[in-house]
Design an enzyme around this catalytic site. Structure first.
Site, mmCIF file in Angstrom:
data_model
loop_
_atom_site.group_PDB
_atom_site.id
_atom_site.type_symbol
_atom_site.label_atom_id
_atom_site.label_comp_id
_atom_site.label_asym_id
_atom_site.label_seq_id
_atom_site.Cartn_x
_atom_site.Cartn_y
_atom_site.Cartn_z
ATOM 1 N N GLU A 231 0.871 -1.176 0.000
ATOM 2 C CA GLU A 231 0.000 0.000 0.000
ATOM 3 C C GLU A 231 0.904 1.220 0.000
ATOM 4 O O GLU A 231 1.446 1.595 1.036
ATOM 5 C CB GLU A 231 -0.926 -0.021 1.216
ATOM 6 C CG GLU A 231 -1.812 -1.249 1.307
ATOM 7 C CD GLU A 231 -2.772 -1.392 0.138
ATOM 8 O OE1 GLU A 231 -2.947 -0.414 -0.613
ATOM 9 O OE2 GLU A 231 -3.344 -2.475 -0.026
ATOM 10 N N CYS B 297 -2.040 9.218 2.968
ATOM 11 C CA CYS B 297 -1.603 8.645 1.691
ATOM 12 C C CYS B 297 -2.618 8.870 0.581
ATOM 13 O O CYS B 297 -2.259 8.869 -0.599
ATOM 14 C CB CYS B 297 -1.303 7.151 1.842
ATOM 15 S SG CYS B 297 -2.705 6.165 2.401
#
Length: 474
Positions: A220, A254
Site C-alpha cells: 500500500e 496517503c
C-alpha cells in the site's frame, strides 16, 4: 522476553517469529470462536485505552487533536473489527465453484485456509488504523501476526506493544518496535504474507527482501492523487470538500488530494473558496489543537523546501493563515495553494504528504484526463462534478487504486470496498472480505465421486477414445 521492549535485529525477532510459526498448525488454527475472540480482544484494547492512545499519538506528532485520532483511527478500526466479526462465519465457509461438464458428477469447492504467519509494516501517519486495519483481516482469516511499528512514532508503538502483550499470547500476536535495521530484519523474515504501507521507494526494498523468501506481498504505497473539479459542481462546494480532505492530519494522508485540476476560468474562484473553507475550519493555525503538526523536523524541512523551490521558480504561492500567525516556533505549516508551478519542480513530481496543494488549470475534461493518465497511476482519484456523464467519463478513462466521487478520502472507510493501489501506488488489496481473501489460501478442491466417466479417457487409446476426442476438441 518483554514484548513491550524494542526488538533488535538479532535473536529476539527471530524467536518471536519461530514461536508463531510453530503454532500455525492448520489442524488447530483459527476456529470461528478463536477468530471472534481475538477480534473482540482487539476491540476492547482500543475501547478501553482511547485516552492513552490519543495522548501517545499527540506526543509523536507534537500536536494532533484527540478528536482527529478518534475520528480517523479509533472509529474506523472499531468499525472494521465489528464488520469482520459479523461476517467472518460466512467468509470461512467453503465456496461452491462450477465443475466442467466433462467432469460431472464431480464437485468443485474453494476452501479458505489460514496462510500461517503474517507480517504487517505500519507507517507513522496513521499508526493505529494502519496497524489495526490489516490486522483485522489477518486475524479474521485465522492467522498469527507480527506488527512492525514505525520508529517515527515511538510513543504509540511502545503503547501498542504493551497493550497487545497484556491481551494476546505472543504465539498469536506481537508488536515489534525498533529502528530501520529492525525493519530490514523484519521484512527479511519468511512470512507467509507480508503487508507494507509506506512510500514507493521503501516499498521497492520491501519487495526485494520478500522476494528472497518468495513471500507474497501486499504493498500500500502512495503517489500523487488528483482531484478533478468539474464544471458541473459549484466551485465553492468542490473547494470545501477538497480542502477538508487535504487538511486532515496536516495533509499527512496517503490518499489526500495531492493536486487539484481546476477549469482555467475558475482558478481564482477556487482560491477564494479555499480561503473561506480554511478560515471556517481552522480560524487559527499555530495554537489550534485541531490542526495537526508535521511529524518531525525532517519532513517539515522537506515541505519548506518544496515551497522555497516553487517560489524561486515563479509559482504563485498562496498561504492560507486566517489569523496571520507566525508559525516559526512550531512544526505546523499553513494550508498553502501553489499555482503555476513548473512541471519538473519537486512538489509536482513527488508525493507531498503535507498541507500544500498545487492547482493545475485545464481547458477541457479530455485535457484533465490526459494529464492524469500521463503520470503514474495514483492510489486515489477524486472527481467532483454533478454531471453524471462527466463523472462516468473520468471513471471509464482513468485507472487508480480507488475513487471517491463528489468528496475525498471516504472510500477508504467502506469495509465492503477493497482498498489498494495499482502500479506505482501499490499491489493487492484488503478491507472486509477482500482482506480475508488476501490473508487466506483459497484452496481449490475437486471431489471425484465413486462412479465417474474417467475410465473412458484412459489408455489404451483406440477407437473409443478417438470417437470421444472428436467431441472434446471440437
Amino acid at each position: 522476553m518483554n514484548l513491550g521492549d524494542t526488538f533488535t535485529a538479532g535473536e529476539p525477532l527471530a524467536s518471536a517469529f519461530e514461536r508463531q510459526r510453530a503454532a500455525r498448525d492448520p489442524a488447530v488454527l483459527g476456529s470461528l470462536s478463536e477468530r471472534r475472540d481475538r477480534l473482540e480482544r482487539l476491540a476492547r484494547l482500543l475501547r478501553d485505552n482511547q485516552a492513552a492512545i490519543c495522548e501517545a499519538v499527540d506526543r509523536d506528532f507534537g500536536g494532533r487533536s484527540p478528536a482527529e485520532t478518534r475520528l480517523l483511527e479509533i472509529f474506523p478500526s472499531l468499525e472494521a473489527i465489528a464488520h469482520a466479526r459479523r461476517h467472518v462465519r460466512t467468509w470461512m465457509r467453503a465456496r461452491r465453484a462450477r465443475t466442467g461438464f466433462w467432469f460431472m458428477p464431480g464437485r468443485s469447492r474453494i476452501v479458505p485456509q489460514p496462510l500461517g504467519v503474517v507480517g504487517i509494516v505500519v507507517p507513522w501517519n496513521y499508526p493505529v488504523y494502519l496497524a489495526v486495519g490489516p490486522l483485522v483481516a489477518a486475524l479474521a482469516a485465522g492467522n498469527r501476526a507480527m506488527v512492525k511499528m514505525s520508529e517515527s512514532a515511538p510513543a504509540i508503538g511502545a503503547l501498542l506493544a504493551k497493550l497487545v502483550a497484556e491481551r494476546f499470547d505472543p504465539a498469536e500476536l506481537v508488536v515489534v518496535n525498533g529502528d530501520a535495521d529492525v525493519g530490514r530484519a523484519f521484512t527479511a523474515l519468511p512470512f507467509d504474507h507480508l503487508l507494507f504501507t509506506g512510500s514507493t521507494e521503501v516499498g521497492r526494498h520491501v519487495m526485494r527482501a520478500a522476494a528472497a523468501n518468495l513471500t507474497p506481498v501486499t504493498l500500500e504505497l502512495g503517489g500523487k492523487s488528483p482531484a478533478i473539479v468539474g464544471r458541473g459542481m459549484p466551485v465553492a462546494e468542490a473547494a470545501d470538500r477538497i480542502l477538508f480532505g487535504k487538511c486532515l492530519n496536516g495533509g499527512q494522508t496517503c490518499i489526500a488530494p495531492d493536486y487539484a485540476l481546476v477549469p482555467r476560468e475558475r482558478v481564482d474562484a477556487f482560491v477564494d473558496a479555499a480561503r473561506a473553507t480554511v478560515a471556517r475550519l481552522y480560524p487559527r493555525i499555530g495554537d489550534n489543537p485541531d490542526y495537526t503538526s508535521i511529524i518531525d523536523a525532517r519532513h517539515h524541512a522537506r515541505l519548506r523546501g518544496y515551497l522555497d523551490e516553487a517560489t524561486a521558480r515563479g509559482a504563485r504561492v498562496v498561504p492560507i493563515n486566517p489569523a496571520g500567525e507566525s508559525l516559526g516556533a512550531t512544526r505546523k505549516i499553513a494550508p498553502t495553494l501553489l499555482i503555476g508551478v513548473p512541471e519538473d519542480a519537486r512538489v509536482m513530481r513527488e508525493e507531498i504528504f503535507g498541507p500544500l496543494l498545487p492547482i493545475v488549470a485545464y481547458d477541457d475534461l479530455d485535457g484533465a484526463i490526459a494529464y492524469v493518465n500521463a503520470r503514474p497511476r495514483p492510489l486515489a482519484l477524486y472527481v467532483l462534478d454533478h454531471d453524471r456523464a462527466a463523472v462516468e467519463r473520468v471513471l471509464a478513462r482513468t485507472v487508480s487504486g480507488g475513487v471517491t466521487v463528489n468528496d475525498t478520502i471516504l472510500h477508504i472507510a467502506q469495509e465492503d470496498l477493497p482498498f489498494g493501489g495499482v502500479g506505482a501506488s501499490g499491489m493487492g488489496a484488503y478491507h472486509g472480505r477482500a482482506g480475508f481473501d488476501t490473508f487466506s489460501k483459497l484452496k481449490p478442491v475437486f471431489y471425484q465421486p465413486r462412479v465417474n466417466g474417467l475410465w473412458l479417457l484412459k489408455p489404451p487409446y483406440g477407437k473409443r477414445f478417438a470417437f470421444i476426442a472428436k467431441w472434446l476438441v471440437r
